[in-house]
Design a protein around this motif. Sequence first.
Motif, short mmCIF file in Angstrom:
data_model
loop_
_atom_site.label_atom_id
_atom_site.label_comp_id
_atom_site.label_asym_id
_atom_site.label_seq_id
_atom_site.Cartn_x
_atom_site.Cartn_y
_atom_site.Cartn_z
N UNK A 18 -9.29 19.09 33.38
CA UNK A 18 -8.84 19.62 32.09
C UNK A 18 -9.90 19.42 31.02
N UNK A 19 -10.51 18.25 30.98
CA UNK A 19 -11.57 17.98 30.00
C UNK A 19 -12.73 18.94 30.16
N UNK A 20 -13.17 19.14 31.40
CA UNK A 20 -14.29 20.04 31.66
C UNK A 20 -13.94 21.47 31.26
N UNK A 21 -12.72 21.89 31.53
CA UNK A 21 -12.30 23.25 31.22
C UNK A 21 -12.23 23.50 29.72
N UNK A 22 -11.68 22.55 28.99
CA UNK A 22 -11.56 22.71 27.55
C UNK A 22 -12.93 22.70 26.87
N UNK A 23 -13.87 21.98 27.46
CA UNK A 23 -15.21 21.90 26.88
C UNK A 23 -16.10 23.08 27.27
N UNK A 24 -15.68 23.84 28.26
CA UNK A 24 -16.52 24.93 28.77
C UNK A 24 -16.41 26.19 27.90
N UNK A 25 -17.53 26.75 27.48
CA UNK A 25 -17.51 28.00 26.71
C UNK A 25 -17.15 29.20 27.58
N UNK A 26 -17.13 28.99 28.90
CA UNK A 26 -16.83 30.09 29.82
C UNK A 26 -15.33 30.30 30.02
N UNK A 27 -14.51 29.36 29.54
CA UNK A 27 -13.07 29.43 29.73
C UNK A 27 -12.38 29.80 28.43
N UNK A 28 -11.59 30.87 28.46
CA UNK A 28 -10.90 31.32 27.25
C UNK A 28 -9.56 30.62 27.06
N UNK A 29 -8.89 30.29 28.17
CA UNK A 29 -7.55 29.71 28.07
C UNK A 29 -7.28 28.80 29.25
N UNK A 30 -6.62 27.68 28.98
CA UNK A 30 -6.26 26.72 30.02
C UNK A 30 -4.75 26.47 29.94
N UNK A 31 -4.05 26.79 31.02
CA UNK A 31 -2.62 26.54 31.09
C UNK A 31 -2.37 25.37 32.03
N UNK A 32 -1.67 24.36 31.55
CA UNK A 32 -1.35 23.21 32.38
C UNK A 32 0.15 23.13 32.61
N UNK A 33 0.53 22.74 33.82
CA UNK A 33 1.93 22.57 34.18
C UNK A 33 2.21 21.08 34.30
N UNK A 34 3.10 20.56 33.47
CA UNK A 34 3.37 19.12 33.42
C UNK A 34 4.86 18.85 33.43
N UNK A 35 5.23 17.64 33.83
CA UNK A 35 6.64 17.24 33.81
C UNK A 35 7.08 16.81 32.41
N UNK A 36 6.19 16.14 31.70
CA UNK A 36 6.50 15.65 30.36
C UNK A 36 5.39 16.06 29.40
N UNK A 37 5.76 16.26 28.16
CA UNK A 37 4.78 16.64 27.15
C UNK A 37 3.75 15.53 26.97
#
Length: 217
Positions: A18-37
Amino acid sequence: MNGILLAGATGMVGSLILEYALASPDIAKVTTLVRKATRNQHPKLNEVIIANFKDYSNQTALFENIDAAYFCVGVYTGQVKDDLFREITLDYSVAFAKAVERNSPNATLCLLSGAGADRTEKSRMAFAKYKGMSENQLSAMNLGAFYAFRPGYIYPVTPRNEPNMMYRVSRALYPLVRLFGKNASIKSTELASAMFKVGLNGARKGILENRDILEYI
């Protein structure tokens, strides 16, 4: 890229992806599926609370326009009974992959498997058997690409409360474990980096053992 989908974003490896994806300029959107906020906040982040990891029939939109999907949900051997271990290891991964297949069939799917995963499905070890079953079912799906990552001992770069005695001993003896070669261990940051990059750029083969993973960090 349109975006990536990540299940297991609060775990040791998933949180780093998740950290790498959020920091990457190549990724426009990151959707995560979690049990708790969680407390994660970022302009690119879409965090979705999932009540049932075996049923995505009412959440198809989450799986649309996905370029790469990462499944990092797991539980340590011995923490839960066999039926629940099978459900988390096999049923969760298959449900996730089927939703990706239906809604983003050209996506790349990366599975956090493990060393010793048994694709003959005959192992007496629950971990090896269910991981092998998961790999078999996911690799048979019609996806853009599928990669199974089989790390050895994963050394947690960020200190944590180890889940059992075996992991406490392994962490203490990590300098010695490294001497057993490139198939024995990998750092959590190395594994996450390799998974993230392979999801975006691909790899030369579908099953990546520990030494193969190290080629992509």
